[in-house]
Design an enzyme around this catalytic site. Structure first.
Site, PDB file in Angstrom:
ATOM      1  N   CYS A 284      20.120  33.812  45.037  1.00 32.51           N
ATOM      2  CA  CYS A 284      19.285  32.624  44.895  1.00 32.51           C
ATOM      3  C   CYS A 284      18.573  32.621  43.539  1.00 32.51           C
ATOM      4  O   CYS A 284      19.218  32.469  42.517  1.00 32.51           O
ATOM      5  CB  CYS A 284      18.312  32.516  46.066  1.00 32.51           C
ATOM      6  N   HIS A 367      22.534  32.459  50.741  1.00 33.54           N
ATOM      7  CA  HIS A 367      21.911  33.637  51.346  1.00 33.54           C
ATOM      8  C   HIS A 367      22.874  34.374  52.268  1.00 33.54           C
ATOM      9  O   HIS A 367      23.025  34.008  53.439  1.00 33.54           O
ATOM     10  CB  HIS A 367      20.654  33.227  52.121  1.00 33.54           C
ATOM     11  N   GLU A 369      22.506  37.168  53.720  1.00 39.09           N
ATOM     12  CA  GLU A 369      21.838  37.794  54.872  1.00 39.09           C
ATOM     13  C   GLU A 369      21.708  36.800  56.030  1.00 39.09           C
ATOM     14  O   GLU A 369      21.523  37.206  57.184  1.00 39.09           O
ATOM     15  CB  GLU A 369      20.458  38.332  54.475  1.00 39.09           C
TER      16      GLU A 369
END
Length: 393
Positions: A284, A367, A369
């Site tokens: 990001c 992202h 995760e």
């Protein structure tokens, strides 16, 4: 966009005369009237929207949302309450919540507290009962803009005057505001099954230094699960501070605000790149800072990418991704002889990931995760670890 009153929509949970009125005033003069929830007062920030159908607690505690008033497109919030496991930071990071409706009760085996009590405790102002679909359509047409949520009786005209004086997100450095002030280590794993440690972790953990521009805990947990030993340093860290930890890899985190203003982070990334064989991974804002360090440019998206269902990929391979960003790298500004764009956002063809053509360096705009969200992109953590593994050999 016309003035919208909550009473003109569908019935609200409580009679209007028992719930304080709240106002949402946008910088273009739009006024929406609803009902108050959360803390008492006025809050000003950039009004944006998130299209996710789950994970409101993770969103509200994500430091990348610092300075923003978030509109949830999902029609009801709070039905599962909040708990101590799903937070991405100790306290909520948003400045305000805009919701269609708030559930009057919560029910979940993991729930520890109801949403409104939690928001009140942390001073987060909210407005409910407005037509969030109409608001999102408006933001899509004219772009994200500053706004104010107020339930303290301040008039719409006074709120508009305050909103017009508020600084724009473009040109705003918020990373150093949310970053840690001192180094710390992270060894914890999440309690959820998916994020537990991999079956074949390395015999000796990889020493990774993470630069905190607003890092999410889920990212740290995922790196630990892949066999990393994490040391987290402030956004203003110098090369000497980092190298004192003898890292085998560097991670540049997500964060809020305009990446082009994080000069110390860009300067640091340039110095780290010169190390040559030191693996570097950015997510990001970290991805954007890497792009800027290579000589690229960033620009502000009209209304950003915030949700759990954004398709990204390359020919023959698509990942459904979780995203939260208002800025992007300008593709034609990257040096083609050094950097390859590896993934595009398939909705608007913006840069979703890139890698260096010869050095162990890459960045991902979304992202991996995925907290909350799909797990399609988890392999990027494995890629980072494989770079450190090859460096050890």
């Amino acid at each position: 966009m016309d003035v919208v009153s909550a009473s003109a929509e569908s019935p609200v949970t409580y009679p209007a005369n028992t719930v304080p009125e709240a106002l949402l005033v946008l910088a273009d003069g739009t006024v929406l009237r609803g009902f108050a929830f959360g803390a008492f007062g006025t809050s000003i920030g950039e009004v944006i929207f998130n299209t996710g159908m789950t994970g409101y607690q993770e969103v509200m505690t994500d430091p990348s949302y610092n300075g923003q008033l978030i509109t949830f497109t999902y029609p009801e919030l709070g039905n599962t309450g909040v708990n101590s496991d799903d937070k991405e930071a100790d306290v909520p990071q948003i400045r305000g919540v805009i919701a269609r409706e708030i559930s009057p009760c919560h029910s979940n085996w993991r729930s520890e507290e109801d949403l409104e009590t939690w928001l009140k405790k942390h001073g987060v102002v909210g407005i409910r009962g407005i037509d969030t679909r109409a608001l999102v359509r408006h933001l899509r047409e004219v772009g994200a803009m500053n706004g104010a949520i107020s339930n303290d009786g301040t008039s719409a005209s006074n709120l508009l005057a305050k909103v017009k004086k508020a600084p724009s997100m473009e040109g705003l450095n918020l990373a150093e505001t949310v970053s840690t002030n001192s180094p710390y280590t992270w060894k914890a794993l999440t309690h959820t099954f998916f994020d537990q440690r991999l079956q074949n972790p390395p015999q000796r953990p990889y020493r990774v230094v993470a630069i905190d521009f607003g890092i999410k805990r889920a990212i740290l947990e995922r790196l630990v699960a892949h066999g990393c030993e994490m040391t987290i340093l402030p956004a203003y860290s110098t090369l000497d501070m980092i190298m004192a930890y003898e890292p085998e890899g560097i991670f540049l985190s997500n964060g809020p605000g305009d990446p082009a203003t994080v000069i110390s982070g860009i300067t640091l990334a340039k110095e780290l790149i010169k190390k040559g064989n030191l693996p570097i991974f950015g997510i990001c804002m970290g991805h954007q800072i890497l792009g800027l360090a290579f000589g690229g440019k960033t620009f502000k998206l009209s209304y950003g990418h915030r949700g759990l269902n954004h398709p990204c990929g390359r020919p023959g391979q698509v990942e459904i991704t979780s995203q939260n960003h208002g800025f992007a790298i300008q593709a034609d500004s990257l040096p083609n002889n050094e950097v390859e764009v590896t993934h595009l956002n398939l909705n608007d063809r913006t840069v979703a990931a890139f890698s260096h053509r010869s050095l162990p360096i890459f960045g991902v705009q979304y992202h991996p995760e995925a907290s909350p969200g799909p797990h399609d992109a988890d392999h990027h953590f494995g890629r980072f670890v494989s770079m450190m593994r090859r460096r050890r050999i």
